[in-house]
Design a protein around this motif. Sequence first.
Motif, short mmCIF file in Angstrom:
data_model
loop_
_atom_site.label_atom_id
_atom_site.label_comp_id
_atom_site.label_asym_id
_atom_site.label_seq_id
_atom_site.Cartn_x
_atom_site.Cartn_y
_atom_site.Cartn_z
N VAL A 29 -4.53 0.88 -11.15
CA VAL A 29 -3.76 1.24 -9.95
C VAL A 29 -3.80 2.76 -9.73
O VAL A 29 -4.02 3.23 -8.61
N LEU A 30 -3.60 3.51 -10.80
CA LEU A 30 -3.64 4.97 -10.68
C LEU A 30 -5.03 5.45 -10.27
O LEU A 30 -5.16 6.40 -9.48
N ALA A 31 -6.07 4.82 -10.79
CA ALA A 31 -7.44 5.19 -10.41
C ALA A 31 -7.68 4.91 -8.93
O ALA A 31 -8.31 5.72 -8.23
N LEU A 32 -7.18 3.78 -8.44
CA LEU A 32 -7.33 3.46 -7.02
C LEU A 32 -6.55 4.45 -6.16
O LEU A 32 -7.05 4.91 -5.12
N TYR A 33 -5.35 4.80 -6.59
CA TYR A 33 -4.54 5.77 -5.84
C TYR A 33 -5.26 7.12 -5.77
O TYR A 33 -5.32 7.74 -4.70
N LYS A 34 -5.82 7.55 -6.88
CA LYS A 34 -6.54 8.84 -6.90
C LYS A 34 -7.78 8.79 -6.02
O LYS A 34 -8.12 9.76 -5.34
N ALA A 35 -8.48 7.64 -6.02
CA ALA A 35 -9.67 7.51 -5.19
C ALA A 35 -9.30 7.61 -3.71
O ALA A 35 -9.97 8.30 -2.93
N TRP A 36 -8.21 6.93 -3.31
CA TRP A 36 -7.75 7.02 -1.93
C TRP A 36 -7.34 8.45 -1.60
O TRP A 36 -7.66 8.97 -0.53
N ILE A 80 -5.44 -4.64 -6.26
CA ILE A 80 -6.41 -3.59 -6.56
C ILE A 80 -7.74 -3.90 -5.89
O ILE A 80 -8.36 -3.03 -5.27
N ILE A 81 -8.18 -5.15 -5.98
CA ILE A 81 -9.45 -5.54 -5.36
C ILE A 81 -9.38 -5.35 -3.85
O ILE A 81 -10.31 -4.81 -3.23
N LYS A 82 -8.27 -5.76 -3.24
CA LYS A 82 -8.12 -5.58 -1.79
C LYS A 82 -8.08 -4.09 -1.42
O LYS A 82 -8.64 -3.69 -0.40
N GLY A 83 -7.43 -3.28 -2.25
CA GLY A 83 -7.37 -1.85 -1.99
C GLY A 83 -8.74 -1.20 -2.09
O GLY A 83 -9.08 -0.31 -1.30
N GLN A 84 -9.54 -1.65 -3.06
CA GLN A 84 -10.91 -1.12 -3.18
C GLN A 84 -11.76 -1.51 -1.99
O GLN A 84 -12.56 -0.71 -1.49
N GLU A 86 -10.63 -2.14 1.07
CA GLU A 86 -10.15 -1.34 2.20
C GLU A 86 -10.71 0.08 2.14
O GLU A 86 -11.12 0.63 3.16
N LEU A 87 -10.73 0.66 0.95
CA LEU A 87 -11.26 2.01 0.79
C LEU A 87 -12.74 2.06 1.15
O LEU A 87 -13.18 2.94 1.89
N LYS A 88 -13.51 1.10 0.67
CA LYS A 88 -14.94 1.08 0.97
C LYS A 88 -15.19 0.91 2.47
O LYS A 88 -16.04 1.59 3.05
N GLU A 89 -14.41 0.00 3.10
CA GLU A 89 -14.58 -0.22 4.53
C GLU A 89 -14.21 1.03 5.33
O GLU A 89 -14.84 1.33 6.34
N THR A 90 -13.21 1.75 4.87
CA THR A 90 -12.78 2.95 5.59
C THR A 90 -13.78 4.09 5.41
O THR A 90 -14.14 4.77 6.37
N VAL A 91 -14.25 4.29 4.19
CA VAL A 91 -15.16 5.40 3.91
C VAL A 91 -16.52 5.19 4.56
O VAL A 91 -17.14 6.12 5.07
#
Length: 124
Positions: A29-36, A80-84, A86-91
């Motif tokens: 979760v922290l890694a995903l937050y930092k990536a965002w 976490i999977i959904k957040g990843q 979303e991040l990929k789709e946004t970037v």
Amino acid sequence: MATVKAASVVTRQVRPILSLTQEDSRRRVLALYKAWYRQIPHIVSEIDIPKNQKQCQEKLREEFLKHKDVKDIRVIDMLIIKGQMELKETVTKWKQVGHVMAYWKDTVNKKPTDFLGKFLDGKD
């Protein structure tokens, strides 16, 4: 007279999705937050949204705090999977301005259920 059968406690072992322990899911979760958080300046500059970097960081924090009470590791892994995704789709710019701005949509007020609440709201 009916006999009372003792209810047997059934435990079911389920396979983990990503994380094996609570600490492992916390690190993810922290890694995903930092990536965002690292991608916010690029998102603001690349996608023409009427929000600044500070507002995006506040919204990111709000979205993560929305799920702070989730304790099930499998649910955390799915978030976490959904957040990843979303991040990929946004970037990769698969999301358009409207999709990104949907995070700032107005919250829906809960409809009143009691008589006085309906009366004051103007509903029958």
